[in-house]
Motif scaffolding. Structure first.
Motif, PDB file in Angstrom:
ATOM      1  N   VAL A 197       0.829  -1.211   0.000  1.00  0.00           N
ATOM      2  CA  VAL A 197       0.000   0.000   0.000  1.00  0.00           C
ATOM      3  C   VAL A 197       0.863   1.260   0.000  1.00  0.00           C
ATOM      4  CG1 VAL A 197      -1.566   1.366   1.437  1.00  0.00           C
ATOM      5  CG2 VAL A 197      -2.084  -1.021   0.944  1.00  0.00           C
ATOM      6  N   LEU A 198       1.944   1.267   0.752  1.00  0.00           N
ATOM      7  CA  LEU A 198       2.824   2.435   0.746  1.00  0.00           C
ATOM      8  C   LEU A 198       3.413   2.655  -0.643  1.00  0.00           C
ATOM      9  CD1 LEU A 198       4.643   2.054   4.184  1.00  0.00           C
ATOM     10  CD2 LEU A 198       2.994   3.828   3.534  1.00  0.00           C
ATOM     11  N   ALA A 199       3.784   1.579  -1.314  1.00  0.00           N
ATOM     12  CA  ALA A 199       4.284   1.717  -2.688  1.00  0.00           C
ATOM     13  C   ALA A 199       3.178   2.183  -3.626  1.00  0.00           C
ATOM     14  CB  ALA A 199       4.858   0.387  -3.169  1.00  0.00           C
ATOM     15  N   ALA A 200       1.974   1.656  -3.434  1.00  0.00           N
ATOM     16  CA  ALA A 200       0.847   1.993  -4.305  1.00  0.00           C
ATOM     17  C   ALA A 200       0.402   3.441  -4.159  1.00  0.00           C
ATOM     18  CB  ALA A 200      -0.332   1.062  -4.019  1.00  0.00           C
ATOM     19  N   THR A 201       0.542   4.005  -2.968  1.00  0.00           N
ATOM     20  CA  THR A 201       0.048   5.367  -2.705  1.00  0.00           C
ATOM     21  C   THR A 201       1.152   6.412  -2.782  1.00  0.00           C
ATOM     22  OG1 THR A 201       0.314   5.018  -0.313  1.00  0.00           O
ATOM     23  CG2 THR A 201      -1.861   4.566  -1.278  1.00  0.00           C
ATOM     24  N   ASP A 202       2.345   6.011  -3.189  1.00  0.00           N
ATOM     25  CA  ASP A 202       3.445   6.969  -3.311  1.00  0.00           C
ATOM     26  C   ASP A 202       3.050   8.092  -4.270  1.00  0.00           C
ATOM     27  OD1 ASP A 202       6.063   7.953  -2.885  1.00  0.00           O
ATOM     28  OD2 ASP A 202       6.692   7.102  -4.807  1.00  0.00           O
ATOM     29  N   GLY A 203       3.104   9.325  -3.785  1.00  0.00           N
ATOM     30  CA  GLY A 203       2.735  10.483  -4.606  1.00  0.00           C
ATOM     31  C   GLY A 203       1.266  10.833  -4.573  1.00  0.00           C
ATOM     32  N   LEU A 204       0.428  10.007  -3.962  1.00  0.00           N
ATOM     33  CA  LEU A 204      -0.991  10.315  -3.827  1.00  0.00           C
ATOM     34  C   LEU A 204      -1.223  11.101  -2.536  1.00  0.00           C
ATOM     35  CD1 LEU A 204      -2.712   6.941  -4.868  1.00  0.00           C
ATOM     36  CD2 LEU A 204      -2.228   8.954  -6.294  1.00  0.00           C
ATOM     37  N   ASP A 205      -2.121  12.055  -2.590  1.00  0.00           N
ATOM     38  CA  ASP A 205      -2.390  12.923  -1.442  1.00  0.00           C
ATOM     39  C   ASP A 205      -3.417  12.269  -0.519  1.00  0.00           C
ATOM     40  OD1 ASP A 205      -2.442  15.106   0.261  1.00  0.00           O
ATOM     41  OD2 ASP A 205      -3.770  16.299  -1.026  1.00  0.00           O
ATOM     42  N   VAL A 206      -2.990  11.176   0.139  1.00  0.00           N
ATOM     43  CA  VAL A 206      -3.905  10.435   1.002  1.00  0.00           C
ATOM     44  C   VAL A 206      -3.247  10.170   2.358  1.00  0.00           C
ATOM     45  CG1 VAL A 206      -5.139   9.304  -0.889  1.00  0.00           C
ATOM     46  CG2 VAL A 206      -3.116   8.200   0.110  1.00  0.00           C
ATOM     47  N   THR A 207      -4.087   9.978   3.351  1.00  0.00           N
ATOM     48  CA  THR A 207      -3.627   9.495   4.647  1.00  0.00           C
ATOM     49  C   THR A 207      -3.619   7.970   4.616  1.00  0.00           C
ATOM     50  OG1 THR A 207      -4.384  11.406   5.921  1.00  0.00           O
ATOM     51  CG2 THR A 207      -4.250   9.308   7.100  1.00  0.00           C
ATOM     52  N   VAL A 208      -2.554   7.370   5.126  1.00  0.00           N
ATOM     53  CA  VAL A 208      -2.462   5.917   5.217  1.00  0.00           C
ATOM     54  C   VAL A 208      -2.440   5.523   6.693  1.00  0.00           C
ATOM     55  CG1 VAL A 208      -1.128   3.840   4.693  1.00  0.00           C
ATOM     56  CG2 VAL A 208      -1.244   5.707   3.019  1.00  0.00           C
TER      57      VAL A 208
END
Length: 300
Positions: A197-208
């Protein structure tokens, strides 16, 4: 060969059996030989029942009624699905606690076929009250959760996996941990899928948010993370049946307008053996598949 989490489980459980005379460990052939050393020291508290999983749970219930703290271990389909009636009656109905420690996850041992796969275990166990359900993503997290469970009288399910994130997150066993902050939504990931998930959301403006304890559900942290969002889009990524905790998200965000996407293992059975990675890709749980699903959901 057993995964690192299962090896750590054996080592820590042997240490705990030596230190706590109230503890017992029950196996159903799986991993039984790994306990030979501690069994020689405590033959009355290290018991292999053979391939009799219903008996495994019934013995755990009987021991708990006698004041013993039982730890029962097998692969997830044999520990939760096969003896579910015994879990319901001999543990919940009797009002006693136990620690159930599974291995194999949803399809960690995919080459053994469907009989050894259990994507529905968490959803099934969550139909019963009072269970603490823990899904560690690292051996250190699994050890901390096992040590804590061993000294209580609670109903605890510890779901071990052959896979692991690259690091452990301190405090994750108590509730959701914030790994990244953003404004366009919240992605809640459970256990060993955090790296993907961290790799998938890299550059996305989201809270993980990261969870290793999925029941009880951490309503407070999710609601706090949602409060500052421009778009209340929630993506739930679970390493078992997709949508298992969607109702929990809805409860946590009651009164707030939101939309939810539940990602996980699909309901359609994959009738191929393959590898764990191939199953990840087929279910869209690899980094590339997660990126597509999350990005598309945010754009809706």
């Amino acid at each position: 060969m057993p995964g690192l989490m299962r090896k750590r489980f054996v080592d820590v459980t042997a240490e705990l059996i030596d230190a706590h005379p109230r503890l017992a460990v029950l196996t159903a052939d799986l991993t039984a030989k790994a306990f030979d050393g501690v069994r020689a020291r405590h033959p009355d508290r290290v018991v292999n029942v053979g391939i009799r999983e219903q008996l495994l749970i019934s013995m755990a219930g009987g021991l708990a009624l006698a004041g013993v703290r039982p730890i029962a271990h097998s692969f997830a389909p044999f520990l939760v699905e096969r003896p579910f009636e015994q879990i319901k009656l001999d543990l919940n109905h009797q009002g006693v606690g136990a620690v159930l420690v599974s291995a194999g996850g949803s399809y960690d041992i995919a080459n053994s076929g469907r009989s050894h796969q259990s994507p529905g275990d968490v959803a099934l166990l969550a139909t019963l009250p009072d269970w603490t359900i823990q899904v560690p993503g690292h051996t250190d997290e699994a050890e901390a959760q096992l040590r804590a469970a061993a000294v209580t009288d609670d109903l605890v399910y510890l779901r071990l996996s052959n896979r692991s994130n690259t690091r452990a997150y301190v405090g994750a066993e108590e509730g959701f941990t914030t790994l990244r902050t953003g404004k366009r939504g919240v992605v809640l990931v459970v256990g060993p899928l955090a790296d993907n998930v961290l790799a998938a959301t890299d550059g996305l403006d989201v809270t993980v948010l990261y969870a290793t304890r999925i029941r009880p559900f951490d309503n407070r942290t999710l609601r706090a993370a949602a409060s500052g969002q421009d778009d209340l889009a929630i993506v739930l990524v679970e390493p078992y049946l997709a949508g298992t905790s969607v109702a929990e998200v809805t409860t946590a965000l009651r009164g707030l307008r939101h939309r939810v996407l539940g990602l996980g293992v699909g309901r359609e059975e994959l009738r191929h053996y393959g590898s764990t990675r191939q199953h990840d890709i087929a279910h869209g749980l690899d980094a590339a598949g997660l990126r597509r699903s999350i990005a598309n959901f945010l754009e809706e």
